[in-house]
Enzyme design. Structure first.
Site, PDB file in Angstrom:
ATOM      1  N   CYS A  36       0.763  -1.251   0.000  1.00 49.94           N
ATOM      2  CA  CYS A  36       0.000   0.000   0.000  1.00 49.94           C
ATOM      3  C   CYS A  36       0.793   1.300   0.000  1.00 49.94           C
ATOM      4  CB  CYS A  36      -1.059   0.011   1.086  1.00 49.94           C
ATOM      5  SG  CYS A  36      -0.603  -0.707   2.637  1.00 49.94           S
ATOM      6  N   HIS A  92      -1.133   6.488   5.012  1.00 48.15           N
ATOM      7  CA  HIS A  92       0.020   5.591   4.811  1.00 48.15           C
ATOM      8  C   HIS A  92       1.049   6.103   3.813  1.00 48.15           C
ATOM      9  CE1 HIS A  92       1.428   1.151   5.172  1.00 48.15           C
ATOM     10  NE2 HIS A  92       2.151   2.005   5.861  1.00 48.15           N
TER      11      HIS A  92
END
Ligand SMILES: *[C@@H]1O[C@H](CO)[C@@H](O)[C@H](O)[C@H]1NC(C)=O
Ligand SMILES: *[C@@H]1O[C@H](CO)[C@@H](O)[C@H](O)[C@H]1NC(C)=O
Ligand SMILES: *[C@@H]1O[C@H](CO)[C@@H](O)[C@H](O)[C@H]1NC(C)=O
Ligand SMILES: *[C@@H]1O[C@H](CO)[C@@H](O)[C@H](O)[C@H]1NC(C)=O
Length: 448
Positions: A36, A92
């Protein structure tokens, strides 16, 4: 995962996703990174992760690392075009400095969390709270499933938006990432699924689908639906250990096989001239920034690794991309390092492909290693695998022995494209300054 949406797998209950996909244009050859942080970096900046030192695994909460400041983020480019920009969900992309965080990187507002994952009820991530409304920690929503909060935040943004200004809403839903948690009513939609984990995972996908239904309903109520371009995409393949599924594709999240990188994706709505079909041209996450800027009437950035696919998508005509780099991290070998490239129909993998290298059927029991075997990684360090993705999309037949000329050609091309790669920025020792006890027990920026 590839096999986790109703339009690929009839057992999945995703009526809203399926309807949007069928009415829109399914992007059938769209690639992201296998994990991710690198995927989000590519999506936001238009630069491959190996150009930013982000090619190795993901950003950990205690690493003083973020997507490089000098690379402009998609919402900043859209702000330049007059857009209001809002983000809800998982970031993230680094948070050690305020300048790394969403409201400093192009978003007018942010509601969500900074790290890889969080408990969906307590919003605890790696032992401490990670939940923010803009820059303020949110402490009063312990017990409320975050998908409900994220969805109503999106509805609020749409309700309050003055539609004389264009709007970019980035809904980075964390579901169905682990931990597997979902209100019982969604799990109950899958009485015929054998394993508890797959029932929960499928329920999470259905909760996501309901959220998408609610948000599109709000767009209709606010009179914005017909003018909205909706982009749906996963950021990597499903994780079979957590009951995600990519069958019949090979591999999963963590691998450079197709199951880790070829994602479910479609577009729907304003600007599309040929819908109800599939777009079969190759696309990569790095293309989204230029593509959406072009859709918004702006100019592509010629320096980044992306190309605008907007004209081709709008008309469903052949797209501009002929090759892509799946990842370039050979120097981390044998520590899960690998590299892979596709040129035309051929794909070359150099090194260890990743943690889950097989074909996993849905709702079956497998024994998974959570850590890769060092022996297996060492065996792969110098190994090449070659596949013809057009004839063999599930990567059954390794052609490396029979077509050494193509192996050589692709490996030279990979070398050339990656000659300006940066080494991975992946510090192994946790930075003690990151410790949330310095910040009232909340994961917080301000230590790098
Ligand atoms: C997508 O690609 C697969 C081959 O990988 C093919 O079987 C399928 O028909 C294509 N189109 C759609 C809409 O899925
Ligand atoms: C959240 O609520 C649970 C259950 O009431 C409690 O055990 C936990 O300590 C709370 N967490 C926080 C961070 O307040
Ligand atoms: C929306 O913005 C336009 C242009 O700035 C303004 O004229 C209009 O009054 C606004 N509408 C509302 C409902 O605030
Ligand atoms: C969607 O809206 C319905 C009706 O308001 C509500 O009951 C449901 O909880 C919402 N679902 C999500 C995921 O927000």
């Amino acid at each position: 995962g590839w096999n986790d949406v109703g339009y690929h797998n009839l057992a999945m209950k995703t009526p809203n996703i399926d309807k949007l996909a069928r009415e829109g244009l399914i992007l059938n050859q769209t690639y992201f990174q296998p994990l991710c942080s690198p995927s989000r970096h590519a999506f936001m900046t238009g630069y491959y992760p190996y150009r930013a030192g982000l090619q190795h695994l993901v950003i950990m909460p205690w690493q003083p690392v973020c997507s490089p400041q000098k690379m402009k983020f998609l919402p900043q480019r859209l702000q330049d075009l007059g857009y209001a920009t809002h983000m809800v969900g998982k970031w993230h992309l680094g948070m050690c400095n305020w300048d790394c965080t969403p409201t400093y990187r192009g978003f007018d507002s942010f509601f969500g969390f900074y790290h890889a994952k969080a408990d969906y009820y307590s919003h605890i991530s790696y032992k401490y709270l990670d939940y923010r409304d803009n820059e303020k920690p949110v402490k009063n929503l312990n017990g409320t499933y975050s998908t409900f909060t994220f969805t109503s935040r999106a509805q609020d943004i749409i309700k309050k938006h003055n539609s004389s200004q264009p709007l970019f809403l980035y809904m980075a839903f964390p579901i169905p990432h682990e931990p597997l948690q979902v209100p019982q009513q969604y799990e109950d939609l899958y009485p015929n699924t054998m394993s508890k984990g797959r029932r929960q995972y499928s329920g999470m996908v259905s909760a996501l689908d309901e959220a998408i239904g609610n948000i599109t309903d709000q767009l209709r109520e606010s009179g914005m639906y017909d003018d909205t371009l909706i982009v749906f995409t996963s950021d990597n393949g499903g994780s079979p250990m957590d009951h995600g599924n990519n069958y019949p594709l090979r591999g999963a999240k963590f691998t450079v096989y197709e199951g880790g990188t070829r994602v479910v994706s479609f577009v729907h709505g304003a600007g599309l001239q040929k819908t109800g079909e599939a777009y079969e041209s190759m696309m990569h996450a790095v293309d989204w920034s230029d593509t959406l800027v072009a859709a918004a009437g702006g100019e592509p950035d010629m320096r980044d690794d992306g190309v605008s696919q907007w004209t081709a998508i709008a008309q469903n005509s052949p797209g501009p991309r002929t090759e892509l780099v799946y990842n370039f991290d050979p120097d981390s070998a044998p520590e899960q390092g690998h590299a892979a490239i596709r040129v035309g129909d051929y794909k070359l993998i150099h090194g260890y492909p990743g943690l889950f290298p097989d074909w996993y059927k849905v709702d079956q029991q497998y024994e998974f290693n959570t850590e890769p075997s060092v022996l297996e990684m060492l065996e792969h360090t110098e190994r090449y695998q070659l596949f013809n993705i057009k004839d063999d999309p599930t990567e059954q037949n390794d052609l490396a022995q029979s077509k050494p000329d193509i192996v050589k050609k692709l490996s030279q091309r990979l070398q050339m494209l990656t000659k300006n790669a940066l080494p991975p920025n992946y510090p192994l020792v946790p930075d003690p300054k990151s410790d949330p006890t310095h910040f009232d027990n909340v994961w917080s920026p301000g230590w790098c």
